[in-house]
Design an enzyme around this catalytic site. Structure first.
Site, PDB file in Angstrom:
ATOM      1  CG  ASP A 203      -0.095  -0.064   2.548  1.00 34.76           C
ATOM      2  OD1 ASP A 203       0.775  -0.957   2.643  1.00 34.76           O
ATOM      3  OD2 ASP A 203      -0.328   0.762   3.451  1.00 34.76           O
TER       4      ASP A 203
ATOM      5  CE  LYS B 134       3.357  -4.445   9.185  1.00 32.16           C
ATOM      6  NZ  LYS B 134       3.177  -4.067   7.763  1.00 32.16           N
TER       7      LYS B 134
ATOM      8  NE  ARG C  55       5.738   3.549  13.542  1.00 38.44           N
ATOM      9  CZ  ARG C  55       5.515   3.252  12.256  1.00 38.44           C
ATOM     10  NH1 ARG C  55       4.612   3.934  11.567  1.00 38.44           N
ATOM     11  NH2 ARG C  55       6.197   2.296  11.658  1.00 38.44           N
TER      12      ARG C  55
ATOM     13  N   GLY D 262       2.286   2.850  -2.245  1.00 36.41           N
ATOM     14  CA  GLY D 262       2.101   3.786  -3.343  1.00 36.41           C
ATOM     15  C   GLY D 262       1.350   5.030  -2.906  1.00 36.41           C
TER      16      GLY D 262
ATOM     17  CB  THR E 170       2.779   5.838   2.234  1.00 35.43           C
ATOM     18  OG1 THR E 170       1.662   5.136   2.773  1.00 35.43           O
ATOM     19  CG2 THR E 170       3.536   6.529   3.348  1.00 35.43           C
TER      20      THR E 170
ATOM     21  CE1 TYR F 184       4.679  -1.010  12.382  1.00 31.76           C
ATOM     22  CE2 TYR F 184       2.477  -0.355  11.718  1.00 31.76           C
ATOM     23  CZ  TYR F 184       3.642  -1.043  11.467  1.00 31.76           C
ATOM     24  OH  TYR F 184       3.773  -1.757  10.314  1.00 31.76           O
TER      25      TYR F 184
END
Length: 263
Positions: A24, A173, A145, A26, A28, A143
């Protein structure tokens, strides 16, 4: 768990192990190396042993003819590297749109600890509710972050994966903590299958040793993008990852089996 959910989880995994290749990027990063001719890349990684590929919904027509019966996941939020804040992921698809695109599952990215966490929690909760009505699995990309958050801290990663379970995801994930021993805490923080992100591309040996360490720590597989789709031989590096994830090979044997001995 419904029959439909079980069937679709089986389509994106092999014997409860996951080798997912997200592409995905592309949205970003633009049409970076490996994504211009995404058809060839999809054919290569699925020929190499990927269980599923993942893209934004608009790429679906370029996926299906080239995925060699592998599973397909539609990603449902995103941002760009040239926008005001890459961590500000906005919704790009619904569960219903993913089904119309031929998806076997959906995914959503959440930055736990960021200033955008509250809205992304709401987005994930809404997506899991909608997907549940359709018997559609949800992969949460959770994540650690944000300000003061260390992205490889096992405590923060453990919190992130637990959040995904609390909100109704089916697979999660997250980042890798750096070694198998510390990653055990991450995997023990949830009953969901935990897969690791690949992050920035390293050497082939570094990539495969990371996969081996994560699996030793209890991971159920990987969801690796740039380390695979930007490789000079996406099929070969996928085969090496598959040898660890699906065949429980050690790193050296996996590299040798894939013809990457000198990598």
């Amino acid at each position: 768990m419904t029959a439909g959910l079980t069937a679709r989880l089986d389509r994106i995994s092999t014997n409860d192990r996951y080798l997912i290749v997200p592409m995905d990027h592309g949205l970003t990063m633009g049409a970076v190396a490996g994504l211009k001719d995404i058809e060839s890349t999809i054919d290569g990684v699925t020929s190499g042993g990927a269980d599923a590929v993942l893209t934004q919904k608009g790429i679906a027509p370029r996926v299906h003819a080239n995925k060699n019966d592998a599973g397909y996941i539609v990603h449902t939020n995103g941002s760009t590297t040239i926008g005001p804040d890459e961590n500000d992921k906005r919704m790009t698809a619904t569960a219903e749109e993913a089904v119309r695109a031929g998806a076997d599952a959906v995914s959503l990215h959440i930055n736990v600890g960021s200033t955008y966490e509250p809205k992304q929690i709401e987005d994930l909760a809404e997506l899991t509710a909608d997907a549940d009505r359709l018997g559609l699995p949800v992969l949460a990309m959770a994540y650690a972050r944000g300000p003061g958050v260390e992205g490889d801290d096992p405590e923060a990663l453990g919190h992130a994966v637990r959040l995904a379970e609390e909100l109704g995801a089916d697979v999660v994930k997250t980042g890798y903590s750096g070694d198998g021993d510390s990653f055990e805490h991450v995997c023990e923080s949830t009953r969901l299958p935990v897969v690791i992100a690949g992050g920035s591309r390293g050497t082939d040996r570094q990539t495969i040793e990371m996969v081996r360490g994560a699996m030793d720590g209890g991971a159920a597989g990987v969801s690796m993008g740039r380390s695979i789709f930007q490789h000079e031989d996406p099929e070969a590096i996928t085969a090496a990852v598959s040898a660890v994830v699906h065949d429980d090979r050690d790193a050296a044997d996996a590299l040798r089996t894939a013809g990457l001995v000198d990598a």
